[in-house]
Design a protein around this motif. Structure first.
Motif, PDB file in Angstrom:
ATOM      1  N   ARG A 233       0.830  -1.198   0.000  1.00  0.00           N
ATOM      2  CA  ARG A 233       0.000   0.000   0.000  1.00  0.00           C
ATOM      3  C   ARG A 233       0.864   1.248   0.000  1.00  0.00           C
ATOM      4  O   ARG A 233       1.828   1.340   0.742  1.00  0.00           O
ATOM      5  CB  ARG A 233      -0.880   0.014   1.240  1.00  0.00           C
ATOM      6  CG  ARG A 233      -2.164  -0.726   1.041  1.00  0.00           C
ATOM      7  CD  ARG A 233      -2.726  -1.155   2.351  1.00  0.00           C
ATOM      8  NE  ARG A 233      -3.212  -0.022   3.122  1.00  0.00           N
ATOM      9  CZ  ARG A 233      -4.193  -0.142   4.029  1.00  0.00           C
ATOM     10  NH1 ARG A 233      -4.764  -1.305   4.227  1.00  0.00           N
ATOM     11  NH2 ARG A 233      -4.575   0.890   4.717  1.00  0.00           N
ATOM     12  N   ALA A 234       0.479   2.209  -0.857  1.00  0.00           N
ATOM     13  CA  ALA A 234       1.134   3.508  -0.796  1.00  0.00           C
ATOM     14  C   ALA A 234       0.536   4.241   0.394  1.00  0.00           C
ATOM     15  O   ALA A 234      -0.676   4.409   0.461  1.00  0.00           O
ATOM     16  CB  ALA A 234       0.878   4.285  -2.078  1.00  0.00           C
TER      17      ALA A 234
ATOM     18  N   GLN B  38      -7.679  -0.281  -2.253  1.00  0.00           N
ATOM     19  CA  GLN B  38      -6.959  -1.196  -1.374  1.00  0.00           C
ATOM     20  C   GLN B  38      -5.504  -0.793  -1.217  1.00  0.00           C
ATOM     21  O   GLN B  38      -4.864  -1.129  -0.227  1.00  0.00           O
ATOM     22  CB  GLN B  38      -7.001  -2.622  -1.933  1.00  0.00           C
ATOM     23  CG  GLN B  38      -8.371  -3.211  -2.049  1.00  0.00           C
ATOM     24  CD  GLN B  38      -8.303  -4.549  -2.748  1.00  0.00           C
ATOM     25  OE1 GLN B  38      -8.064  -5.566  -2.142  1.00  0.00           O
ATOM     26  NE2 GLN B  38      -8.474  -4.528  -4.056  1.00  0.00           N
ATOM     27  N   PHE B  39      -4.958  -0.123  -2.230  1.00  0.00           N
ATOM     28  CA  PHE B  39      -3.518   0.103  -2.233  1.00  0.00           C
ATOM     29  C   PHE B  39      -3.103   1.564  -2.321  1.00  0.00           C
ATOM     30  O   PHE B  39      -1.961   1.891  -2.022  1.00  0.00           O
ATOM     31  CB  PHE B  39      -2.880  -0.701  -3.373  1.00  0.00           C
ATOM     32  CG  PHE B  39      -3.295  -2.141  -3.350  1.00  0.00           C
ATOM     33  CD1 PHE B  39      -2.968  -2.940  -2.270  1.00  0.00           C
ATOM     34  CD2 PHE B  39      -4.043  -2.686  -4.365  1.00  0.00           C
ATOM     35  CE1 PHE B  39      -3.375  -4.259  -2.212  1.00  0.00           C
ATOM     36  CE2 PHE B  39      -4.452  -4.005  -4.320  1.00  0.00           C
ATOM     37  CZ  PHE B  39      -4.119  -4.792  -3.231  1.00  0.00           C
ATOM     38  N   ILE B  40      -3.993   2.433  -2.767  1.00  0.00           N
ATOM     39  CA  ILE B  40      -3.696   3.866  -2.652  1.00  0.00           C
ATOM     40  C   ILE B  40      -4.904   4.542  -2.002  1.00  0.00           C
ATOM     41  O   ILE B  40      -6.027   4.063  -2.145  1.00  0.00           O
ATOM     42  CB  ILE B  40      -3.371   4.539  -4.010  1.00  0.00           C
ATOM     43  CG1 ILE B  40      -4.558   4.460  -4.958  1.00  0.00           C
ATOM     44  CG2 ILE B  40      -2.128   3.977  -4.641  1.00  0.00           C
ATOM     45  CD1 ILE B  40      -4.395   5.324  -6.182  1.00  0.00           C
ATOM     46  N   PRO B  41      -4.686   5.638  -1.277  1.00  0.00           N
ATOM     47  CA  PRO B  41      -5.816   6.324  -0.658  1.00  0.00           C
ATOM     48  C   PRO B  41      -6.666   7.018  -1.725  1.00  0.00           C
ATOM     49  O   PRO B  41      -6.115   7.646  -2.632  1.00  0.00           O
ATOM     50  CB  PRO B  41      -5.159   7.368   0.248  1.00  0.00           C
ATOM     51  CG  PRO B  41      -3.707   7.084   0.223  1.00  0.00           C
ATOM     52  CD  PRO B  41      -3.400   6.311  -0.996  1.00  0.00           C
TER      53      PRO B  41
END
Ligand code: SF4
Lengths: 191, 175
Positions: free
Chosen positions: A186-187, B125-128
């Protein structure tokens, strides 16, 4: 009483079908004269010509098809494959079918070549050096089915990432994958 | 700019007071530079939004930048696959702070109809993600509404989203 619904024309009943089938007709006598000893059978589903070949002869048959002036199927349209695992008449000796579709620019005809491969050893000769476009299709088939093309100059994955461990179009691989799509870093948000 | 008519105290030698934060936010929200992460059909709708008929320029967001270093709003428009997800994460981290993200369309937000081995089931899931724009594709009006929501977030009228999915939902261990 209302009329029965009118069905759209199919490959047989479409007004153009007969013409297209006639245009694509290939002289089977010529094919068996040139290739008779190398092929298992010639079939004609829906007016298309399909040659069934054993894998040790695939390359030779393609070379003859490409170079013989009376045939000159010099262009490869596509190389693809089928996994027969879910078929009713499945047997491990015919797990995969590799399909070469070749086109004769000189005669305007299309022809399909089908080669069955066994489950434990899915290997077939590459068309490298014969068709310029061949190795690309082979890379895709390798990527999706894990079929190895011997003599291919650069057999790497082409669509899936290099770290991918599976062959997604095999029928024993689940459609939603094995969790690869959920595993990324995750960034993090900086405030 | 006609400010004198709007704020009478500005006429002549007039002045007005504000907070630096508010002044900066006012400038930021009216000059959003979007970065279109367009990977599929939604990107076409983004183009329609940016061009003359829908004219995103009315909201100050017409300068579409194709370099993450020059932009402050990522519009994820389209399907994101296994191969593209690391690219998107990297691009996200290359955008200078402050930055905002719109997840445009069903595919970017949830995977859409593509429940397959290679399709990321929601980039959040992986960046806001700050704003989700629903639709397949969203109409330009919806995207404009999404940009207006981003403007509200920028000037403090609306709160930013955290990661909307709690991390325990996401299996991080290998397989
Ligand atoms: S949400 Fe619809 S329009 Fe947008 S990328 Fe997905 S399929 Fe295309």
């Amino acid at each position: 009483m209302p009329d029965a619904p009118k069905l759209p024309p199919t490959h047989d009943t479409h007004p153009k079908a007969a013409r297209v089938q006639k245009e694509n007709e290939i002289d089977h006598g010529l094919l068996s004269r040139k290739l008779g000893h190398l092929i298992k059978s010639i079939e004609r589903p829906f007016g298309q010509t399909v040659l069934k070949v054993d894998r040790q002869h695939t390359r030779t048959v393609l070379e003859t098809l490409a170079h013989d002036p009376e045939l000159s199927f010099s262009m490869i349209t596509d190389i693809t494959a089928v996994d027969n695992l879910r078929r009713e008449d499945f047997e491990p000796a015919r797990r995969y079918t590799v399909i070469h579709i070749v086109y004769s620019l000189r005669h305007g005809k299309r022809l399909r070549l089908e080669t069955d491969l066994p489950e434990h050893d899915p290997r077939i000769a590459s068309t490298a050096g014969l068709f310029k476009g061949g190795p690309w299709g082979e890379r895709e088939v390798y990527d999706m089915f894990g079929i190895e093309f011997t003599g291919h100059p650069d057999l790497r994955r082409v669509l899936m990432p290099d770290y991918y461990e599976h062959f997604p179009l095999r029928k024993d691989y689940p459609l939603t994958g094995l969790g690869e799509r959920d595993n990324f870093v995750r960034a993090e948000e900086v405030e | 700019m006609g400010l004198e008519q709007l704020i009478p105290s500005l006429a002549g030698d007039g002045f007005f007071t504000t907070q630096v934060n508010k002044l900066i936010a006012w400038g930021r929200k009216n000059s959003i530079w979007p970065y279109p992460f367009g990977t599929a059909c939604c990107a076409i709708e983004f183009m329609a939004t940016a061009s003359s008929r829908y004219d995103l320029a009315r909201f100050g967001a017409e300068v579409v930048r194709f370099s993450p270093r020059q932009s402050d709003l990522i519009v994820v428009a389209g399907r994101v696959t296994l191969k593209m997800m690391p690219v998107l994460t990297q691009i996200y981290s290359q955008v200078a702070e402050p930055k905002w993200v719109i997840s445009m369309g069903a595919c970017a937000s949830t995977g859409g109809v593509f429940n397959t081995y290679t399709q990321i089931q929601g980039v959040d899931q992986f960046i806001p993600v700050d704003v989700y724009v629903p639709g397949c594709p969203p109409r330009p009006e919806s995207l404009i509404d999404g940009v207006l929501k981003i403007q509200q977030i920028i000037d403090g009228q609306a709160k930013r989203h955290e990661f909307t999915r709690p991390s325990e939902m996401i299996p991080m261990e290998a397989n």
